[in-house]
Scaffold this motif. Structure first.
Motif, mmCIF file in Angstrom:
data_model
loop_
_atom_site.group_PDB
_atom_site.id
_atom_site.type_symbol
_atom_site.label_atom_id
_atom_site.label_comp_id
_atom_site.label_asym_id
_atom_site.label_seq_id
_atom_site.Cartn_x
_atom_site.Cartn_y
_atom_site.Cartn_z
ATOM 1 N N HIS A 6 0.728 -1.170 0.132
ATOM 2 C CA HIS A 6 -0.015 0.180 -0.112
ATOM 3 C C HIS A 6 0.859 1.261 0.122
ATOM 4 O O HIS A 6 0.374 2.319 -0.586
ATOM 5 C CB HIS A 6 -0.915 0.201 1.296
ATOM 6 C CG HIS A 6 -1.987 -1.059 1.036
ATOM 7 N ND1 HIS A 6 -2.474 -1.798 2.291
ATOM 8 C CD2 HIS A 6 -2.561 -1.568 0.033
ATOM 9 C CE1 HIS A 6 -3.370 -2.684 1.819
ATOM 10 N NE2 HIS A 6 -3.487 -2.310 0.605
ATOM 11 N N GLU A 7 2.082 1.278 0.629
ATOM 12 C CA GLU A 7 2.815 2.410 0.622
ATOM 13 C C GLU A 7 3.396 2.583 -0.736
ATOM 14 O O GLU A 7 3.466 3.864 -1.036
ATOM 15 C CB GLU A 7 3.871 2.047 1.788
ATOM 16 C CG GLU A 7 5.076 3.306 2.051
ATOM 17 C CD GLU A 7 5.968 3.115 2.864
ATOM 18 O OE1 GLU A 7 6.691 4.031 3.006
ATOM 19 O OE2 GLU A 7 6.032 1.886 3.460
ATOM 20 N N LEU A 8 3.852 1.509 -1.268
ATOM 21 C CA LEU A 8 4.322 1.636 -2.700
ATOM 22 C C LEU A 8 3.395 2.200 -3.605
ATOM 23 O O LEU A 8 3.447 3.251 -4.409
ATOM 24 C CB LEU A 8 5.026 0.246 -3.087
ATOM 25 C CG LEU A 8 5.490 0.190 -4.525
ATOM 26 C CD1 LEU A 8 6.852 1.336 -4.596
ATOM 27 C CD2 LEU A 8 5.901 -1.030 -4.933
ATOM 28 N N GLN A 9 2.084 1.509 -3.586
ATOM 29 C CA GLN A 9 0.834 2.102 -4.375
ATOM 30 C C GLN A 9 0.848 3.608 -4.237
ATOM 31 O O GLN A 9 0.737 4.374 -5.312
ATOM 32 C CB GLN A 9 -0.424 1.472 -4.020
ATOM 33 C CG GLN A 9 -0.158 -0.118 -4.596
ATOM 34 C CD GLN A 9 -1.490 -0.757 -4.254
ATOM 35 O OE1 GLN A 9 -1.926 -1.114 -3.063
ATOM 36 N NE2 GLN A 9 -2.216 -1.254 -5.354
ATOM 37 N N ASN A 10 0.835 3.977 -3.069
ATOM 38 C CA ASN A 10 0.504 5.384 -2.516
ATOM 39 C C ASN A 10 1.749 6.260 -3.245
ATOM 40 O O ASN A 10 1.351 7.465 -3.950
ATOM 41 C CB ASN A 10 0.425 5.956 -1.354
ATOM 42 C CG ASN A 10 -1.116 5.129 -0.658
ATOM 43 O OD1 ASN A 10 -1.766 4.907 -1.447
ATOM 44 N ND2 ASN A 10 -1.014 4.804 0.524
ATOM 45 N N LEU A 11 2.999 6.109 -3.255
ATOM 46 C CA LEU A 11 4.090 6.539 -3.741
ATOM 47 C C LEU A 11 4.046 7.007 -5.062
ATOM 48 O O LEU A 11 4.287 7.837 -5.704
ATOM 49 C CB LEU A 11 5.425 5.975 -3.209
ATOM 50 C CG LEU A 11 5.747 6.327 -1.719
ATOM 51 C CD1 LEU A 11 6.886 5.477 -1.186
ATOM 52 C CD2 LEU A 11 5.956 7.716 -1.567
ATOM 53 N N GLU A 12 3.669 5.584 -5.725
ATOM 54 C CA GLU A 12 3.547 5.580 -7.246
ATOM 55 C C GLU A 12 2.403 6.561 -7.882
ATOM 56 O O GLU A 12 2.704 6.998 -8.797
ATOM 57 C CB GLU A 12 3.619 4.002 -7.901
ATOM 58 C CG GLU A 12 4.569 3.371 -7.853
ATOM 59 C CD GLU A 12 4.622 1.949 -8.221
ATOM 60 O OE1 GLU A 12 5.682 1.332 -8.259
ATOM 61 O OE2 GLU A 12 3.392 1.532 -8.220
ATOM 62 N N GLN A 13 1.389 6.507 -7.274
ATOM 63 C CA GLN A 13 0.283 7.579 -7.381
ATOM 64 C C GLN A 13 0.652 8.981 -7.388
ATOM 65 O O GLN A 13 0.301 9.581 -8.399
ATOM 66 C CB GLN A 13 -1.023 7.116 -6.758
ATOM 67 C CG GLN A 13 -1.626 5.950 -7.203
ATOM 68 C CD GLN A 13 -2.830 5.700 -5.981
ATOM 69 O OE1 GLN A 13 -3.152 6.063 -5.248
ATOM 70 N NE2 GLN A 13 -3.176 4.385 -6.436
ATOM 71 N N SER B 247 6.867 -3.133 -11.680
ATOM 72 C CA SER B 247 6.728 -2.991 -10.164
ATOM 73 C C SER B 247 5.782 -4.084 -9.695
ATOM 74 O O SER B 247 4.927 -4.557 -10.377
ATOM 75 C CB SER B 247 6.121 -1.505 -10.185
ATOM 76 O OG SER B 247 5.720 -1.281 -8.768
ATOM 77 N N PRO B 248 6.102 -4.281 -8.359
ATOM 78 C CA PRO B 248 5.274 -5.217 -7.656
ATOM 79 C C PRO B 248 3.656 -4.978 -7.748
ATOM 80 O O PRO B 248 2.766 -5.811 -7.644
ATOM 81 C CB PRO B 248 5.732 -5.513 -6.209
ATOM 82 C CG PRO B 248 6.981 -5.119 -6.473
ATOM 83 C CD PRO B 248 7.236 -4.083 -7.517
ATOM 84 N N THR B 249 3.385 -3.741 -7.956
ATOM 85 C CA THR B 249 1.971 -3.360 -7.922
ATOM 86 C C THR B 249 0.946 -3.612 -9.039
ATOM 87 O O THR B 249 -0.079 -3.775 -9.052
ATOM 88 C CB THR B 249 1.934 -1.722 -7.743
ATOM 89 O OG1 THR B 249 2.584 -0.968 -8.838
ATOM 90 C CG2 THR B 249 2.469 -1.226 -6.308
ATOM 91 N N MET B 250 1.960 -4.218 -10.023
ATOM 92 C CA MET B 250 1.308 -4.491 -11.134
ATOM 93 C C MET B 250 0.699 -5.706 -10.929
ATOM 94 O O MET B 250 -0.387 -6.360 -11.689
ATOM 95 C CB MET B 250 2.312 -4.980 -12.322
ATOM 96 C CG MET B 250 3.170 -3.462 -12.848
ATOM 97 S SD MET B 250 2.121 -2.254 -13.711
ATOM 98 C CE MET B 250 1.357 -3.034 -14.972
#
Length: 666
Positions: free
Chosen positions: A39-46, A56-59
């Motif tokens: 979730h932290e990574l998703q927020n930073l990428e957005q 990216s792992p968010t994919m």
């Protein structure tokens, strides 16, 4: 630490934890800690789209955006394997390989997973493309969906992998996930998936990748391809791939004898039932890549591999009725209509009875309790009758029909064949529609937008009576028909127009001449170069073409002897189809080996045997399998069989080595 560095660190950590969890089965952190990092990574990428990364792992979460699939050509064709259910045929395969190689070899045994085939391409350690098998030549690009499968690495581990390579495997739905998914569908009163393979295949083709992510698909990999692989051994390459992050079956074994192979088969025939995913057999492969290359390929499958299928599941049910179907060649197939019964994960209501001889051999009566098998989950068939279950209520004996159930024509049976045929090929509706369906199919003319239902509708309302009529259709003719808007109509007409560019060999295949498959059509195209030469061919010239025997030659002669068929070809010519080889194909052919019959024997360095066969044909020569007084010369590699060498010396046949041959045709 900058935002970019934090994003890169989170990505690296998530990739590592994903690998530990799904590949190593050794998680270091809790699920909650993993989810928090994600979730932290998703927020930073957005917040920082400038640092977007397709690996990216968010994919893995997927997207709600629908995306149509595009077709992508395979660099290496994805061929199917030859199948057997017989240990004797496994032994024959082993002995053929032993005789052809004439040197020591290892056999790699591995599980045959029952899912949907996938081919992944990696460049510089990153996943760049995922393509389905499709027709073997090209498939659908499903990269976005594959990125959601957590057991597939988006970024590879270590640094000892090739710069560019392809790896193939099977996308699977684990039994546990399959059963849970069907429970959910049942609670919503939706149709259930028939088996995990269908569920995996259907999921992979969904256009919403977020739903794909929720289905928890898995993947095992079994074949590495590329120009710079680390080892000559197939087994060794896959062990290396496991260190890069791929899920490789721990059941793989190298065997050195038939006895070891049969021990492996016997063990897994029982133990496979404890695996978390579906399997339906064992795959045997010659381990050395060099030896694989020298063994080569047939038209449809490699000579260095075979699939042993486990014996079919069997069920007992009641025969209620026998109906008859007419195929595009006029062959009439009897079909048993049964009480529904569960078999290999599906409900079976119908089964093939093949032909009149099978019916007579079974002594079938309506009402009989019959044994049904579904070998490898293909078309079910009746294999026996429980005669002890017969009662006074037994119905009449099943007798094969004498007239076509569609047009009433008297059926015929050719000498030496088991099937009965309807001879009315130009006026029997199922044959006409079947020929059109074959004509438009992907491996023939590949006309987008057309399918069996549309062909049936066009035929019923009189828009088409044969394949040539397709090229007379216009958008105005078909728009407004049932389920046919203007856009659909335009797509069909465009697809028909584009089929005019389909090459000559596929046009020959599309004609639907009996016994002329894809491979024979290619041989015919190369040999005769245009349709006029083929129409004038006699039996002798046809039989002189590699892989064409008396039966195929007679079928071709019969086809062109029929005035209706000749008229159809003329109409297709007028429609602008390709009825001759292209200039490019013609420029690749010479007459340097014209009139020469050549035997290939031994192991080669510069090309495989199959490649040499193609070179011989492109230069006007004929490949023959056995040595005789008519043999022009033998293309002899290393380890030529002693029997062939002795026969060549006895008949005074010239031996030509690889370098001499390449000089000859250069």
């Amino acid at each position: 630490m900058t935002v970019k560095e934090k994003i890169e660190n989170l990505r690296a950590e998530l990739h590592r934890h994903n690998y530990n969890y799904y590949i190593q089965n050794a998680p270091e952190i809790s699920d909650k800690e993993f989810d928090d990092m994600m979730h932290e990574l998703q927020n930073l990428e957005q917040e920082h789209p400038e640092y977007k990364d397709d690996t990216s792992p968010t994919m893995r979460v997927g997207s709600d955006l629908n995306k149509n699939f595009t077709q992508y050509s395979h660099k290496y064709p994805m061929l199917s394997l030859g199948n057997t259910y017989s240990e004797n045929e496994v032994a024959e395969f082993y002995e053929r390989a032993k005789k052809s190689l004439n040197e020591d070899f290892e056999m790699c045994c591995e599980m045959k997973y029952d899912g949907t085939s996938i081919s992944l391409t990696y460049e510089d350690g990153k996943l760049v493309r995922a393509v389905t098998r499709g027709d073997g030549e090209k498939g659908d690009d499903v990269t976005d969906n594959v990125k959601t499968i957590r057991s597939i690495p988006l970024v590879l581990h270590g640094n000892n992998y090739p710069k560019s390579f392809e790896i193939r495997g099977e996308i699977l739905m684990p039994w546990e996930v399959f059963e849970e998914l069907n429970r959910e569908k049942e609670s919503r009163e939706e149709s259930l998936f028939a088996n995990p393979r269908n569920a995996a295949s259907g999921t992979l083709k969904l256009q919403n990748s977020s739903i794909v992510a929720s289905r928890k698909l898995d993947a095992y990999f079994y074949y590495l391809l590329g120009e710079e692989l680390p080892y000559d051994g197939h087994y060794e390459n896959l062990q290396a791939a496991s260190t890069w992050g791929f899920k490789i079956s721990k059941a793989m074994r190298k065997c050195h004898s038939l006895e070891e192979i049969f021990d492996y088969i016997k063990y897994w025939d029982v133990e496979r039932k404890n695996l978390p995913v579906a399997t339906d057999g064992i795959v045997l492969k010659v381990n050395s890549l060099k030896q694989q290359k020298n063994l080569g390929f047939t038209a449809k499958s490699p000579r260095w591999a075979i699939a042993y299928k486990f014996q079919a599941e069997r069920a007992l049910t009641r025969l209620n009725l026998v109906t008859y179907q007419v195929g595009r060649t006029g062959a009439v197939t009897p079909v048993a209509n049964l009480d529904p019964v569960q078999l290999s994960g599906t409900i079976v209501k119908r089964a093939s009875l093949h032909n009149a001889d099978i019916i007579d051999g079974l002594d079938l009566h309506i009402g009989d309790m019959v044994y049904v098998e579904k070998g490898g989950e293909i078309i079910p068939k009746i294999t026996g009758v429980d005669t002890e279950a017969r009662s006074f209520m037994l119905g009449e004996k099943v007798k094969f029909i004498t007239n076509c159930p569609e047009c009433g024509s008297k059926l015929i049976r050719y000498e030496g064949e088991a099937a009965h045929y309807c001879p009315n090929e130009t006026a029997c509706p199922p044959q006409i529609k079947g020929k059109i369906e074959h004509f438009i199919s992907r491996k023939a003319m590949n006309i987008d937008g057309l399918g069996p239902e549309t062909v049936d509708m066009f035929y019923r309302i009189g828009l088409i009576k044969n394949t040539a009529d397709l090229y007379k259709l216009t958008v105005n003719d078909i728009k407004g028909l049932e389920r046919m808007g203007e856009k659909s109509a335009e797509n069909i007409i465009n697809g028909i127009a584009q089929s005019r560019e389909v090459p000559f060999e596929r046009v020959i295949f599309a004609l639907g001449i009996r016994f002329v498959g894809e491979t024979v059509a290619k041989k015919i195209a190369k040999a005769f170069k245009n349709i006029e030469a083929l129409e004038k061919a006699n039996s002798e010239s046809l039989v002189s073409v590699d892989e064409i025997g008396e039966r195929i030659a007679q079928s071709i002669l019969s086809y062109f002897a029929n005035e209706s068929n000749r008229e159809l070809v003329n109409q297709l010519k007028a429609a602008g189809l390709q009825f001759q080889l292209s200039e490019e194909d013609l420029s690749n052919h010479t007459d340097k080996l014209a009139g020469q019959s050549i035997v290939i024997s031994g192991v080669f360095t510069h090309h495989s045997r199959d490649e040499y066969k193609d070179i011989i044909e492109r230069n006007g020569g004929k490949n023959v399998g056995s040595i005789s007084t008519k043999t022009s010369f033998i293309l002899a590699g290393e380890n030529m069989g002693p029997a062939k060498l002795e026969k060549a010396n006895k008949l005074g046949i010239k031996l030509m080595n690889e370098e001499e041959f390449l000089d000859l045709i250069s």
